[in-house]
Design a protein around this motif. Structure first.
Motif, PDB file in Angstrom:
ATOM      1  N   PRO A   1       7.704  -6.992  63.710  1.00 45.09           N
ATOM      2  CA  PRO A   1       8.222  -6.017  62.747  1.00 45.09           C
ATOM      3  C   PRO A   1       7.825  -6.397  61.324  1.00 45.09           C
ATOM      4  O   PRO A   1       7.925  -7.556  60.937  1.00 45.09           O
ATOM      5  N   GLY A   2       7.382  -5.435  60.582  1.00 45.85           N
ATOM      6  CA  GLY A   2       6.995  -5.681  59.211  1.00 45.85           C
ATOM      7  C   GLY A   2       5.588  -6.202  59.047  1.00 45.85           C
ATOM      8  O   GLY A   2       5.133  -6.412  57.925  1.00 45.85           O
ATOM      9  N   THR A   3       4.879  -6.433  60.156  1.00 48.80           N
ATOM     10  CA  THR A   3       3.509  -6.931  60.088  1.00 48.80           C
ATOM     11  C   THR A   3       2.550  -5.805  59.734  1.00 48.80           C
ATOM     12  O   THR A   3       2.692  -4.678  60.219  1.00 48.80           O
ATOM     13  N   ARG A   4       1.582  -6.108  58.866  1.00 49.33           N
ATOM     14  CA  ARG A   4       0.548  -5.135  58.533  1.00 49.33           C
ATOM     15  C   ARG A   4      -0.814  -5.769  58.757  1.00 49.33           C
ATOM     16  O   ARG A   4      -1.039  -6.924  58.408  1.00 49.33           O
ATOM     17  N   ILE A   5      -1.721  -5.003  59.341  1.00 48.71           N
ATOM     18  CA  ILE A   5      -3.096  -5.445  59.569  1.00 48.71           C
ATOM     19  C   ILE A   5      -3.996  -4.712  58.590  1.00 48.71           C
ATOM     20  O   ILE A   5      -3.948  -3.479  58.502  1.00 48.71           O
ATOM     21  N   VAL A   6      -4.794  -5.475  57.852  1.00 53.70           N
ATOM     22  CA  VAL A   6      -5.722  -4.901  56.879  1.00 53.70           C
ATOM     23  C   VAL A   6      -7.129  -5.336  57.258  1.00 53.70           C
ATOM     24  O   VAL A   6      -7.399  -6.543  57.376  1.00 53.70           O
ATOM     25  N   THR A   7      -8.031  -4.403  57.456  1.00 58.87           N
ATOM     26  CA  THR A   7      -9.399  -4.733  57.841  1.00 58.87           C
ATOM     27  C   THR A   7     -10.375  -4.090  56.867  1.00 58.87           C
ATOM     28  O   THR A   7     -10.135  -2.981  56.372  1.00 58.87           O
ATOM     29  N   LEU A   8     -11.452  -4.818  56.571  1.00 62.49           N
ATOM     30  CA  LEU A   8     -12.469  -4.341  55.632  1.00 62.49           C
ATOM     31  C   LEU A   8     -13.742  -4.036  56.392  1.00 62.49           C
ATOM     32  O   LEU A   8     -14.216  -4.850  57.187  1.00 62.49           O
ATOM     33  N   GLU A   9     -14.328  -2.879  56.148  1.00 59.41           N
ATOM     34  CA  GLU A   9     -15.553  -2.455  56.831  1.00 59.41           C
ATOM     35  C   GLU A   9     -16.555  -1.957  55.803  1.00 59.41           C
ATOM     36  O   GLU A   9     -16.276  -1.003  55.071  1.00 59.41           O
ATOM     37  N   VAL A  10     -17.704  -2.610  55.744  1.00 58.83           N
ATOM     38  CA  VAL A  10     -18.685  -2.262  54.718  1.00 58.83           C
ATOM     39  C   VAL A  10     -19.414  -0.956  55.033  1.00 58.83           C
ATOM     40  O   VAL A  10     -19.842  -0.249  54.118  1.00 58.83           O
ATOM     41  N   ASP A  11     -19.541  -0.608  56.299  1.00 57.35           N
ATOM     42  CA  ASP A  11     -20.277   0.593  56.702  1.00 57.35           C
ATOM     43  C   ASP A  11     -19.316   1.784  56.767  1.00 57.35           C
ATOM     44  O   ASP A  11     -18.375   1.785  57.562  1.00 57.35           O
ATOM     45  N   PRO A  12     -19.534   2.830  55.950  1.00 60.03           N
ATOM     46  CA  PRO A  12     -18.613   3.978  55.949  1.00 60.03           C
ATOM     47  C   PRO A  12     -18.499   4.661  57.315  1.00 60.03           C
ATOM     48  O   PRO A  12     -17.413   5.133  57.675  1.00 60.03           O
ATOM     49  N   ALA A  13     -19.603   4.700  58.066  1.00 63.22           N
ATOM     50  CA  ALA A  13     -19.551   5.326  59.392  1.00 63.22           C
ATOM     51  C   ALA A  13     -18.635   4.530  60.319  1.00 63.22           C
ATOM     52  O   ALA A  13     -17.824   5.100  61.061  1.00 63.22           O
ATOM     53  N   HIS A  14     -18.754   3.199  60.271  1.00 64.21           N
ATOM     54  CA  HIS A  14     -17.879   2.359  61.087  1.00 64.21           C
ATOM     55  C   HIS A  14     -16.424   2.498  60.643  1.00 64.21           C
ATOM     56  O   HIS A  14     -15.500   2.449  61.470  1.00 64.21           O
ATOM     57  N   MET A  15     -16.217   2.667  59.341  1.00 65.55           N
ATOM     58  CA  MET A  15     -14.858   2.841  58.836  1.00 65.55           C
ATOM     59  C   MET A  15     -14.232   4.103  59.415  1.00 65.55           C
ATOM     60  O   MET A  15     -13.067   4.097  59.854  1.00 65.55           O
ATOM     61  N   VAL A  16     -14.985   5.194  59.435  1.00 65.44           N
ATOM     62  CA  VAL A  16     -14.460   6.455  59.971  1.00 65.44           C
ATOM     63  C   VAL A  16     -14.110   6.311  61.449  1.00 65.44           C
ATOM     64  O   VAL A  16     -13.053   6.759  61.913  1.00 65.44           O
ATOM     65  N   ILE A  17     -15.001   5.654  62.204  1.00 62.07           N
ATOM     66  CA  ILE A  17     -14.740   5.437  63.628  1.00 62.07           C
ATOM     67  C   ILE A  17     -13.482   4.597  63.814  1.00 62.07           C
ATOM     68  O   ILE A  17     -12.610   4.920  64.633  1.00 62.07           O
ATOM     69  N   ALA A  18     -13.373   3.518  63.049  1.00 60.57           N
ATOM     70  CA  ALA A  18     -12.215   2.638  63.180  1.00 60.57           C
ATOM     71  C   ALA A  18     -10.919   3.369  62.843  1.00 60.57           C
ATOM     72  O   ALA A  18      -9.910   3.237  63.555  1.00 60.57           O
ATOM     73  N   ARG A  19     -10.933   4.146  61.769  1.00 57.77           N
ATOM     74  CA  ARG A  19      -9.716   4.859  61.389  1.00 57.77           C
ATOM     75  C   ARG A  19      -9.307   5.866  62.461  1.00 57.77           C
ATOM     76  O   ARG A  19      -8.106   6.037  62.742  1.00 57.77           O
ATOM     77  N   ASN A  20     -10.267   6.511  63.066  1.00 58.40           N
ATOM     78  CA  ASN A  20      -9.947   7.480  64.118  1.00 58.40           C
ATOM     79  C   ASN A  20      -9.395   6.801  65.362  1.00 58.40           C
ATOM     80  O   ASN A  20      -8.475   7.317  66.011  1.00 58.40           O
ATOM     81  N   ILE A  21      -9.948   5.642  65.715  1.00 58.62           N
ATOM     82  CA  ILE A  21      -9.428   4.898  66.863  1.00 58.62           C
ATOM     83  C   ILE A  21      -7.993   4.457  66.597  1.00 58.62           C
ATOM     84  O   ILE A  21      -7.118   4.566  67.466  1.00 58.62           O
ATOM     85  N   VAL A  22      -7.746   3.945  65.380  1.00 58.26           N
ATOM     86  CA  VAL A  22      -6.406   3.505  65.013  1.00 58.26           C
ATOM     87  C   VAL A  22      -5.427   4.685  65.059  1.00 58.26           C
ATOM     88  O   VAL A  22      -4.308   4.565  65.580  1.00 58.26           O
ATOM     89  N   ALA A  23      -5.853   5.820  64.531  1.00 54.01           N
ATOM     90  CA  ALA A  23      -4.988   7.004  64.534  1.00 54.01           C
ATOM     91  C   ALA A  23      -4.709   7.477  65.960  1.00 54.01           C
ATOM     92  O   ALA A  23      -3.577   7.838  66.304  1.00 54.01           O
ATOM     93  N   PHE A  24      -5.743   7.461  66.798  1.00 55.39           N
ATOM     94  CA  PHE A  24      -5.594   7.892  68.195  1.00 55.39           C
ATOM     95  C   PHE A  24      -4.602   6.992  68.928  1.00 55.39           C
ATOM     96  O   PHE A  24      -3.845   7.439  69.780  1.00 55.39           O
ATOM     97  N   ALA A  25      -4.620   5.696  68.570  1.00 54.97           N
ATOM     98  CA  ALA A  25      -3.711   4.746  69.209  1.00 54.97           C
ATOM     99  C   ALA A  25      -2.298   4.823  68.643  1.00 54.97           C
ATOM    100  O   ALA A  25      -1.389   4.145  69.138  1.00 54.97           O
TER     101      ALA A  25
END
Length: 223
Positions: A1-25
């Motif tokens: 509880p209260g934990t936050r995960i922060v990830t940095l992605e230099v490639d904008p395309a990979h960022m979009v994919i990652a955000r969508n996977i996170v949202a889907f989950a």
């Protein structure tokens, strides 16, 4: 509880994919995916999450260009946001390699480190992963403080942790070769599996001359 995960992605395309996977989950409420270079983003993070006094980090995973590991760890130290006992894991520290980072971990006196030997997936080449735990008696950030420009204002940075003796010149040369090899891998025709294996052996022998070697095999951790 209260934990936050922060990830940095230099490639904008990979960022979009990652955000969508996170949202889907259904985890977008505590996993943030930023886009940009770590050298530009790390100093912005504390203010985004309530300031260095409130936002502290218990775990870091590094999987970018190996020559950035040392600089990024120093930035986190200077921000004063690494908790005692924080775990810092870095991938590919043999191939392409991060020799000056490993030297810092072994000689700085701030981390207890294991270097794990493993076989690269689908590739006949040895690689290493470092796993470091920040000691409870690690020094807090020290002055004089430096002001660094960041989006929305400036942040104060103290000094980084002690790094011990200066890294030997050969390790600096190996670091340059690692960056060159990584760049070659992104270009056509790239790097063959055998070339990677040969390079890994070259890096292993070079670092061994300065006391840097794997300390445990991954197979031992599976037992």
């Amino acid at each position: 509880p209260g934990t936050r995960i922060v990830t940095l992605e230099v490639d904008p395309a990979h960022m979009v994919i990652a955000r969508n996977i996170v949202a889907f989950a259904g985890r977008a409420h505590y996993i943030d995916v930023w886009t940009g270079h770590s050298k530009d983003l790390l100093t912005r993070l504390p203010d985004r999450y309530g300031g260095a006094g409130r936002w502290r980090i218990g775990g870091v995973f590094m999987d970018q260009r190996g020559s950035r590991y040392d600089e990024d760890l120093a930035t986190l130290e200077r921000l004063g946001i690494l908790l005692p006992g924080a775990v810092v894991v870095a991938d590919n520290v043999l191939k392409p390699g991060s020799p000056t980072f490993l030297w810092r971990l072994q000689h700085g006196g701030t981390y207890d480190t294991q270097i794990v030997r493993l076989t690269e997936f689908a590739m006949p080449a040895e690689d290493w992963m470092s796993v470091s735990v920040r000691r409870d008696d690690a020094p807090p950030p020290r002055g004089p403080a430096e002001r660094v420009d960041a989006e929305g204002g400036t942040v104060l940075l103290g000094e980084a942790d002690p790094t011990g003796a200066e890294a030997p010149q050969e390790l600096g040369q190996l670091q340059w070769e690692a960056d060159r090899m990584r760049m070659q891998a992104t270009r056509i025709p790239g790097v063959t599996f055998q070339e990677w294996a040969n390079f890994a052996e070259h890096m292993r022998e070079g670092m061994a001359r300065h006391g840097i070697a794997a300390t445990i095999d991954a197979a031992q951790l599976e037992a």
